[in-house]
Scaffold this active site. Structure first.
Site, short mmCIF file in Angstrom:
data_model
loop_
_atom_site.label_atom_id
_atom_site.label_comp_id
_atom_site.label_asym_id
_atom_site.label_seq_id
_atom_site.Cartn_x
_atom_site.Cartn_y
_atom_site.Cartn_z
N GLY A 19 1.14 -13.58 -28.16
CA GLY A 19 0.63 -14.30 -27.00
C GLY A 19 1.57 -15.38 -26.50
CG ASP A 20 0.44 -18.59 -25.73
OD1 ASP A 20 -0.36 -18.37 -24.81
OD2 ASP A 20 0.12 -19.08 -26.83
CB ALA A 46 -5.86 -15.23 -21.28
CG HIS A 48 -2.01 -15.62 -18.44
ND1 HIS A 48 -2.26 -14.34 -18.03
CD2 HIS A 48 -2.13 -15.59 -19.80
CE1 HIS A 48 -2.52 -13.58 -19.08
NE2 HIS A 48 -2.47 -14.32 -20.16
NE ARG A 319 1.60 -21.66 -27.08
CZ ARG A 319 2.02 -21.77 -25.82
NH1 ARG A 319 3.31 -21.89 -25.56
NH2 ARG A 319 1.16 -21.76 -24.83
P1 GDP Z 1 1.33 -16.42 -21.18
O1 GDP Z 1 0.05 -16.67 -21.89
O2 GDP Z 1 2.05 -15.24 -21.71
O3 GDP Z 1 1.17 -16.36 -19.68
O4 GDP Z 1 2.26 -17.68 -21.48
P2 GDP Z 1 1.82 -19.23 -21.41
O5 GDP Z 1 1.74 -19.63 -20.00
O6 GDP Z 1 0.66 -19.50 -22.29
O7 GDP Z 1 3.05 -19.90 -22.16
C1 GDP Z 1 4.36 -19.77 -21.69
C2 GDP Z 1 4.92 -21.17 -21.40
O8 GDP Z 1 6.30 -21.09 -21.20
C3 GDP Z 1 4.36 -21.79 -20.13
O9 GDP Z 1 4.29 -23.18 -20.30
C4 GDP Z 1 5.41 -21.42 -19.08
O10 GDP Z 1 5.42 -22.31 -17.98
C5 GDP Z 1 6.64 -21.54 -19.89
N1 GDP Z 1 7.77 -20.67 -19.51
C6 GDP Z 1 7.76 -19.42 -19.02
N2 GDP Z 1 9.00 -18.94 -18.93
C7 GDP Z 1 9.83 -19.93 -19.35
C8 GDP Z 1 11.24 -20.02 -19.54
O11 GDP Z 1 12.00 -19.10 -19.32
N3 GDP Z 1 11.71 -21.20 -20.05
C9 GDP Z 1 10.90 -22.24 -20.37
N4 GDP Z 1 11.47 -23.34 -20.86
N5 GDP Z 1 9.57 -22.17 -20.21
C10 GDP Z 1 9.05 -21.03 -19.72
P1 IMO Z 2 -2.44 -15.45 -23.79
O1 IMO Z 2 -2.99 -14.45 -22.80
C1 IMO Z 2 -2.10 -16.93 -27.87
C2 IMO Z 2 -5.33 -15.89 -30.65
C3 IMO Z 2 -6.10 -17.13 -31.08
C4 IMO Z 2 -6.55 -16.68 -32.46
C5 IMO Z 2 -6.86 -15.20 -32.24
C6 IMO Z 2 -8.33 -14.91 -32.00
O2 IMO Z 2 -2.40 -16.84 -23.26
O3 IMO Z 2 -1.16 -14.97 -24.35
P2 IMO Z 2 -9.98 -15.36 -29.95
O4 IMO Z 2 -10.38 -16.63 -29.29
O5 IMO Z 2 -9.36 -14.36 -29.04
O6 IMO Z 2 -11.09 -14.76 -30.77
O7 IMO Z 2 -8.85 -15.80 -31.03
O8 IMO Z 2 -6.11 -14.80 -31.13
N1 IMO Z 2 -5.20 -15.72 -29.18
C7 IMO Z 2 -4.13 -16.09 -28.47
N2 IMO Z 2 -2.99 -16.71 -28.85
N3 IMO Z 2 -2.25 -16.55 -26.59
C8 IMO Z 2 -3.37 -15.92 -26.20
O9 IMO Z 2 -3.56 -15.46 -24.95
C9 IMO Z 2 -4.39 -15.68 -27.16
N4 IMO Z 2 -5.59 -15.09 -27.12
C10 IMO Z 2 -6.08 -15.11 -28.36
O10 IMO Z 2 -5.25 -18.24 -31.14
O11 IMO Z 2 -5.48 -16.76 -33.36
MG MG Z 3 -0.93 -18.23 -22.89
#
Ligand code: GDP
Ligand code: IMO
Ligand code: MG
Length: 444
Positions: A19-20, A46, A48, A319
């Site tokens: 994730g993330d 999620a 995003h 994280r």
């Molecule tokens: P997602 O859940 O997959 O959409 O990802 P998240 O938004 O939870 O986490 C990704 C983080 O990295 C966010 O804070 C974005 O703004 C940041 N991000 C995305 N791409 C880049 C990158 O290339 N460099 C840096 N430094 N940050 C990034």
């Molecule tokens: P995005 O879309 C990171 C993880 C939780 C936990 C496990 C189960 O932002 O990438 P839940 O609440 O789904 O029952 O939790 O899954 N988890 C994520 N970790 N990014 C996410 O979504 C997640 N969605 C669930 O931290 O370990």
């Molecule tokens: Mg995320």
């Protein structure tokens, strides 16, 4: 930008780690070339992030195409919806001067009720206290209990039921009756409102009234979109290593974030997915419990966390950070049959003297480069690293492959060669323009 082979097609954006990975950023970018953006799994677990001209938006239920005028947003049947969260995201966009485009919410998506969030908290408490500290570290958004209710059927509430008062009252009463013993036993952990039938029914009716303009048969809508050659972008939430079947069970979420979730989560046939882009960070992170062979509990891990601002978008939790796990990445690429990879947050690796990549594990004295999503084995796994020279140059202003230092390019090539998939995008910062399009085969 022109994101290589993914232009002009229906595309799936899938997280390849825990994730993330930066899915939100890539969905927002690709949304420009698509007509419809669809969430098919997960819920408000999620988080995003999309950054537009330095302004950050955190989306939990709304598809990340919502910031692109003209793009239609769809929340399909596979998602579990917390209506309060959804309505507050819409309000929050409006309060920031953004009028969301058309949004369709599946009448068959399931509703996360207040008692699901309460049950999530109780289960985590029991697992932690009774199970010897074995809680999952969920996001507390009620995801597991809502999907469990769906699978158990009779007491589940779907979005369409919010508009049917007789059904709604009966379902809610039944669900609460079944959970009553649990809530009575853990009354100290649960707000009484979460399982008071009248309060919940009232709230659910109000959700129905507010969501009614959006409720639709999204399968039909998507089928028509595909039939008329409109380009559909599937936005995976959570990620492959958190997949209920193919992830590191039981430390997973309760849905199918991988490409396999798209069929059940939307009702579209596999042929609707023309291209799959896998999203990976240039290193590894995980939030919540579960095995993570390359986790660094040292100054290097702390440095990655600080440079990458690795704190959860949904829960704010720090994280866990470590070197990129190529064994796991190749597995995730295979599960999803990805056509290309977007390698994110490469900028965070600037300044390390050397960069390590995990190319195999030692488990019980045996070396393997095959990832098996078996939690006990992965907890024993010791990473075996290949070390590459680092790069010191700040790459956040790079816009072309040629702007990147040779060692950064060598790192990207190594990843692509190991996984056997071209890297089409390298991301060097959160903003839209901090993106390098490598044009498909460029690095292979
Ligand atoms: P997602 O859940 O997959 O959409 O990802 P998240 O938004 O939870 O986490 C990704 C983080 O990295 C966010 O804070 C974005 O703004 C940041 N991000 C995305 N791409 C880049 C990158 O290339 N460099 C840096 N430094 N940050 C990034
Ligand atoms: P995005 O879309 C990171 C993880 C939780 C936990 C496990 C189960 O932002 O990438 P839940 O609440 O789904 O029952 O939790 O899954 N988890 C994520 N970790 N990014 C996410 O979504 C997640 N969605 C669930 O931290 O370990
Ligand atoms: Mg995320």
């Amino acid at each position: 930008m022109s994101p290589g082979t993914t232009a002009q097609r229906s595309t799936a954006v899938i997280g390849l780690q825990w994730g993330d990975e930066g899915k939100g950023k890539i969905v927002d970018l690709l949304a420009e070339q698509h007509d419809v953006v669809v969430r098919y799994n997960g819920g408000a677990n999620a988080g995003h992030s999309v950054v537009v001209d330095g302004e950050r938006f955190s989306l939990h239920l709304l598809p990340s195409g919502i910031l692109r005028p003209g793009v239609h947003s769809v929340i399909a049947n596979g998602v579990v919806i917390d209506p309060d969260q959804l309505l507050s995201e819409l309000d929050s966009l409006r309060s920031r001067g953004i009028e969301p485009g058309p949004l369709a919410v599946s009448d068959r998506a399931h509703v996360v009720m207040p008692y699901h969030k309460a049950e999530d908290a109780v289960r985590e408490t029991v697992l932690s206290e009774g199970g010897g500290g074995a809680s999952l570290g969920t996001t507390g958004r009620g995801i597991g209990p809502a999907y469990a209710e769906k699978v158990q059927r009779g007491s589940a509430v779907r979005v369409g039921d919010l508009l049917r008062p007789e059904v709604l009252g009966r379902r809610i009463r039944t669900a609460i009756e079944l959970k009553r013993p649990l809530f009575e036993a853990f009354a100290a952990h649960v707000s009484g409102e979460a399982w008071d039938v009248d309060t919940v029914v009232r709230q659910a009716r109000s959700w129905g009234e507010q969501l009614a303009p959006h409720v639709a048969d999204t399968r039909r809508l998507l089928q028509d979109a595909v039939a008329s050659d409109r380009r559909v972008l599937f936005e995976g939430a959570n990620a492959t290593l958190l997949d209920i079947d193919h992830g590191t069970f039981p430390f997973v979420t309760s849905s199918s974030p991988s490409v396999h979730g798209i069929g059940t989560g939307t009702g579209l046939p596999p042929s609707a997915i023309e291209s799959v882009i896998g999203i990976s960070k240039a290193y590894q992170t995980r939030v919540g419990a579960g095995p993570m062979p390359t986790e660094l509990r040292d100054a290097t891990g702390d440095a990655i966390r600080e440079r990458g601002r690795e704190y959860g978008t949904t829960t704010g939790r720090p994280r866990r950070c470590g070197w990129l796990d190529l064994v796991a990445l190749r597995y995730a690429a295979e599960i999803n049959s990805v056509d290309t990879i977007a390698l994110m947050l490469l900028d965070v690796l600037a300044g390390f003297d050397e960069l390590k990549l995990c190319t195999s594990y030692r488990i019980d004295g045996v070396t393997t480069d095959v990832f098996v999503p078996d939690t006990s084995a992965l907890e024993e796994a010791r990473p075996v690293y290949t070390t590459l020279e680092g790069f010191s140059q700040d790459v956040t202003s790079s816009r072309l492959a040629d702007d990147l230092p040779a060692n950064a390019l060598a790192y990207v090539s190594f990843v692509s060669d190991y996984v056997g998939v071209p890297i089409s995008i390298v991301s060097v910062g959160p903003d839209r323009d901090q993106t390098i399009a490598l044009g498909g085969e460029a690095l292979r």
